[in-house]
Write a protein that holds these residues in place. Structure first.
Motif, mmCIF file in Angstrom:
data_model
loop_
_atom_site.group_PDB
_atom_site.id
_atom_site.type_symbol
_atom_site.label_atom_id
_atom_site.label_comp_id
_atom_site.label_asym_id
_atom_site.label_seq_id
_atom_site.Cartn_x
_atom_site.Cartn_y
_atom_site.Cartn_z
ATOM 1 N N ALA A 108 0.758 -1.064 -0.011
ATOM 2 C CA ALA A 108 0.077 0.188 -0.111
ATOM 3 C C ALA A 108 0.915 1.283 -0.069
ATOM 4 C CB ALA A 108 -0.946 0.208 1.190
ATOM 5 N N LEU A 109 1.872 1.084 0.786
ATOM 6 C CA LEU A 109 2.989 2.211 0.775
ATOM 7 C C LEU A 109 3.324 2.495 -0.656
ATOM 8 C CD1 LEU A 109 4.770 1.611 4.160
ATOM 9 C CD2 LEU A 109 3.053 3.415 3.672
ATOM 10 N N ALA A 110 3.986 1.508 -1.241
ATOM 11 C CA ALA A 110 4.490 1.757 -2.832
ATOM 12 C C ALA A 110 3.582 1.964 -3.696
ATOM 13 C CB ALA A 110 5.201 0.528 -2.967
ATOM 14 N N ASN A 111 2.189 1.558 -3.506
ATOM 15 C CA ASN A 111 1.147 2.071 -4.559
ATOM 16 C C ASN A 111 0.756 3.684 -4.200
ATOM 17 O OD1 ASN A 111 1.186 -0.487 -5.612
ATOM 18 N ND2 ASN A 111 -0.689 -1.097 -4.409
ATOM 19 N N ILE A 112 0.649 3.901 -3.087
ATOM 20 C CA ILE A 112 0.492 5.435 -2.605
ATOM 21 C C ILE A 112 1.591 6.286 -3.292
ATOM 22 C CG2 ILE A 112 0.342 7.137 -0.861
ATOM 23 C CD1 ILE A 112 -0.923 4.958 0.819
ATOM 24 N N ALA A 113 2.761 5.950 -3.054
ATOM 25 C CA ALA A 113 3.973 6.694 -3.610
ATOM 26 C C ALA A 113 3.790 7.019 -5.467
ATOM 27 C CB ALA A 113 5.157 6.283 -3.197
ATOM 28 N N TRP A 114 3.609 5.683 -5.786
ATOM 29 C CA TRP A 114 3.594 5.418 -7.172
ATOM 30 C C TRP A 114 2.407 6.314 -7.803
ATOM 31 C CZ3 TRP A 114 -0.145 3.943 -10.536
ATOM 32 C CH2 TRP A 114 0.046 3.832 -11.916
ATOM 33 N N PHE A 154 5.214 12.676 1.134
ATOM 34 C CA PHE A 154 6.374 12.198 0.629
ATOM 35 C C PHE A 154 7.462 12.132 1.601
ATOM 36 C CE2 PHE A 154 4.304 11.964 -3.320
ATOM 37 C CZ PHE A 154 5.112 11.191 -4.330
ATOM 38 N N ALA A 155 7.412 12.878 2.552
ATOM 39 C CA ALA A 155 8.372 13.087 3.589
ATOM 40 C C ALA A 155 8.246 11.928 4.409
ATOM 41 C CB ALA A 155 8.433 14.376 4.497
ATOM 42 N N ARG A 156 6.668 11.881 4.918
ATOM 43 C CA ARG A 156 6.302 10.849 5.829
ATOM 44 C C ARG A 156 6.363 9.361 5.099
ATOM 45 N NH1 ARG A 156 1.326 12.550 9.749
ATOM 46 N NH2 ARG A 156 2.009 14.816 10.030
ATOM 47 N N LEU A 157 6.499 9.295 3.943
ATOM 48 C CA LEU A 157 6.563 8.056 3.136
ATOM 49 C C LEU A 157 7.834 7.439 3.238
ATOM 50 C CD1 LEU A 157 4.334 8.568 0.009
ATOM 51 C CD2 LEU A 157 4.018 6.623 1.570
ATOM 52 N N ALA A 158 8.771 8.602 2.957
ATOM 53 C CA ALA A 158 10.209 8.234 3.119
ATOM 54 C C ALA A 158 10.684 7.695 4.490
ATOM 55 C CB ALA A 158 11.133 9.263 2.795
ATOM 56 N N VAL A 172 10.166 -1.918 -4.336
ATOM 57 C CA VAL A 172 11.291 -1.181 -4.284
ATOM 58 C C VAL A 172 11.394 -0.312 -5.656
ATOM 59 C CG1 VAL A 172 13.728 -1.401 -4.714
ATOM 60 C CG2 VAL A 172 12.831 -2.720 -2.931
ATOM 61 N N ALA A 173 10.920 -0.914 -6.696
ATOM 62 C CA ALA A 173 11.276 -0.407 -7.980
ATOM 63 C C ALA A 173 9.947 1.026 -7.895
ATOM 64 C CB ALA A 173 10.640 -1.200 -8.990
ATOM 65 N N ASN A 174 8.701 0.614 -7.318
ATOM 66 C CA ASN A 174 7.832 1.813 -7.463
ATOM 67 C C ASN A 174 8.138 3.043 -6.599
ATOM 68 O OD1 ASN A 174 6.018 0.451 -9.059
ATOM 69 N ND2 ASN A 174 4.735 -0.467 -7.229
ATOM 70 N N PHE A 175 9.009 2.743 -5.408
ATOM 71 C CA PHE A 175 9.241 3.839 -4.499
ATOM 72 C C PHE A 175 10.425 4.516 -5.226
ATOM 73 C CE2 PHE A 175 7.325 2.420 -0.371
ATOM 74 C CZ PHE A 175 7.222 3.530 0.248
ATOM 75 N N ALA A 176 11.319 3.976 -5.902
ATOM 76 C CA ALA A 176 12.273 4.619 -6.643
ATOM 77 C C ALA A 176 11.840 5.460 -7.713
ATOM 78 C CB ALA A 176 13.499 3.364 -7.099
ATOM 79 N N TRP A 177 11.034 4.817 -8.557
ATOM 80 C CA TRP A 177 10.368 5.466 -9.654
ATOM 81 C C TRP A 177 9.805 6.690 -9.351
ATOM 82 C CZ3 TRP A 177 5.306 6.948 -10.989
ATOM 83 C CH2 TRP A 177 5.424 7.490 -12.500
ATOM 84 N N ALA A 178 8.756 6.545 -8.179
ATOM 85 C CA ALA A 178 7.842 7.479 -7.758
ATOM 86 C C ALA A 178 8.628 8.787 -7.154
ATOM 87 C CB ALA A 178 6.978 7.124 -6.374
ATOM 88 N N GLY A 203 18.610 3.245 1.356
ATOM 89 C CA GLY A 203 17.690 1.950 1.570
ATOM 90 C C GLY A 203 17.441 1.148 0.141
ATOM 91 N N LEU A 204 17.133 2.014 -0.826
ATOM 92 C CA LEU A 204 16.757 1.461 -2.109
ATOM 93 C C LEU A 204 18.112 1.184 -2.708
ATOM 94 C CD1 LEU A 204 14.631 4.324 -3.531
ATOM 95 C CD2 LEU A 204 13.981 2.009 -2.971
ATOM 96 N N ALA A 205 19.240 1.624 -2.436
ATOM 97 C CA ALA A 205 20.438 1.260 -2.865
ATOM 98 C C ALA A 205 20.830 -0.209 -2.302
ATOM 99 C CB ALA A 205 21.637 2.313 -2.693
#
Length: 410
Positions: A118-124, A137-141, A156-162, A176-178
């Motif tokens: 759900a977190l990744a979908n929201i960011a995307w 976005f600050a709270r998502l991070a 991971v991909a959705n967060f990076a792209w978003a 973290g993504l790295a």
């Protein structure tokens, strides 16, 4: 007649089974539209999700009503419903400001209760809709960063792209993504590899360990990439100046195999990426040239400008190609920016494919656009024109362009 709950269940079931068709959805929309205010929060969320899953974006009256209802009921939805609605409206290309503002205000303080997907979908969703709420976005991070190592590859991909799409290079998040990418890139899907590579390049994170892992994964996954994925990988490795012959060899082979299905933007992007990387792969450029000549009408003005610039820069010798590009640039001149025009003019002169009348036409068009240039674009235009001027000084048009540039710079 179906009651509200059963009506939504029918739409949801057919969409879930990928069997929703036009007549069924039209019937559901006709019945559901006057009932939207009566729907429960669950039915509201499921109905908009069903129409998004079925790519049914033409039912404006229903979607308008659902958007208004979602704003009114925002506080009453549970976490999964909120994530589903954000995804649905973004997927339907409905970036309604009031809706996404209400979703952001409701979601932000409740993020600790949201699960990974759900977190990744929201960011995307917010990035896809172009509704980037800084606090959200600050709270998502903050919420996602500590647990990214355990997130699935798609998340991971959705967060990076978003975050890259939103021009947000949050250090803790990308650290973290790295880490996740460096250890698990081999298990990423083809699209995930392309999106993560693009994202790290977009935020200028030239992490050697990450791109080493992505390089290995890209070579393995390229056969499963579509034209946009191929272009994104090429752009990413070029942008971070990664000289990786196996990646570019694999990109070339895949692009040649898929040449007929490449979009105009992908043809131009791949040509520019290989040019900037210093890889003049003759078979690849020949395949790309064949596609340009076969379907020039499919190319936008910007793609034409980028293509002709890249072909000229790497020294392609193909008279028919440059004649085709020049003719298409002339036909689409109104769609070209001043920088596009400068690139076309430079390329045609370099390839000795510039007719004097067209040079004057290009110069006049560039002159007319000078007043709308940013300072950065004006500087690039001035440098380009100064470089070209010795070859143009016998013509009237370039002199007028130089005058207008000088006036603007003052």
């Amino acid at each position: 007649a179906l009651n509200n709950r059963d009506l939504v269940v029918v739409a949801w079931a057919f969409a879930t089974a990928s069997c929703a068709r036009g007549r069924l959805l039209t019937a559901v929309a006709d019945i559901a539209t006057p009932r939207v205010e009566q729907l429960s929060t669950k039915s509201t969320a499921n109905l908009v999700w069903a129409f998004a899953k079925a790519s049914a974006d033409s039912h404006r009256e229903l979607l308008d009503a659902l958007s208004i209802a979602c704003v009114a009921k925002a506080d009453n939805f549970n976490e999964q419903e909120l994530a589903n609605m954000a995804w649905a409206f973004a997927t339907l290309c409905r970036p309604d400001a009031a809706l996404f503002d209400a979703l952001a205000a409701t979601i932000a303080p409740r993020l600790p209760a949201f699960r990974e997907q759900a977190l990744a979908n929201i960011a995307w969703s917010f990035a896809k809709a172009g509704r980037v709420d800084p606090e959200l976005f600050a709270r998502l991070a903050e919420r996602a960063s500590p647990g990214l190592a355990a997130f699935c590859e798609q998340s991971v991909a959705n967060f990076a792209w978003a975050f890259a799409t939103s021009s947000n290079a949050d250090q803790a998040l990308f650290d973290g993504l790295a880490s996740a990418t460096a250890t698990r890139a081999g298990s990423f899907s083809a699209q995930a590899v392309a999106n993560v590579a693009w994202a790290f390049a977009k935020v200028s994170r030239d992490d050697g360990v990450v791109f080493d892992a992505l390089a290995r994964a890209a070579v393995d996954k390229l056969s499963g990439m579509n034209s946009q994925n191929i272009a994104n990988v090429a752009w990413a490795f070029t942008t971070v100046w990664r000289d990786d012959p196996p990646v570019f060899d694999a990109l070339s082979s895949t692009a040649r195999a898929q040449a007929a299905s490449l979009t105009d933007q992908s043809v131009a992007s791949i040509a520019v990426a290989f040019m900037k990387a210093g890889y003049f792969d003759a078979p690849l450029f020949a395949a790309l040239a064949t596609e340009v000549k076969a379907r020039p009408n499919d190319f936008s003005g910007h793609s034409i400008a980028n293509s002709v610039w890249a072909f000229a820069k790497v020294g392609v010798r193909d008279e028919a190609l440059f004649e085709c590009l020049a003719a298409e640039a002339r036909r689409k001149l109104d769609a070209l920016s001043a920088l596009d025009i400068a690139g076309v003019l430079w390329a045609l002169l370099r390839a000795n494919a510039a007719e004097p009348d067209f040079v004057l036409e290009l110069a006049a068009a560039a002159s007319a656009r000078v007043s709308g240039c940013s300072e950065q674009d004006l500087s690039v235009l001035a440098r380009t024109f100064a470089m070209l001027y010795p070859r143009l000084q016998s013509l009237r048009g370039p002199r007028a362009l130089r005058t207008r540039i000088e006036v603007r710079k003052k």
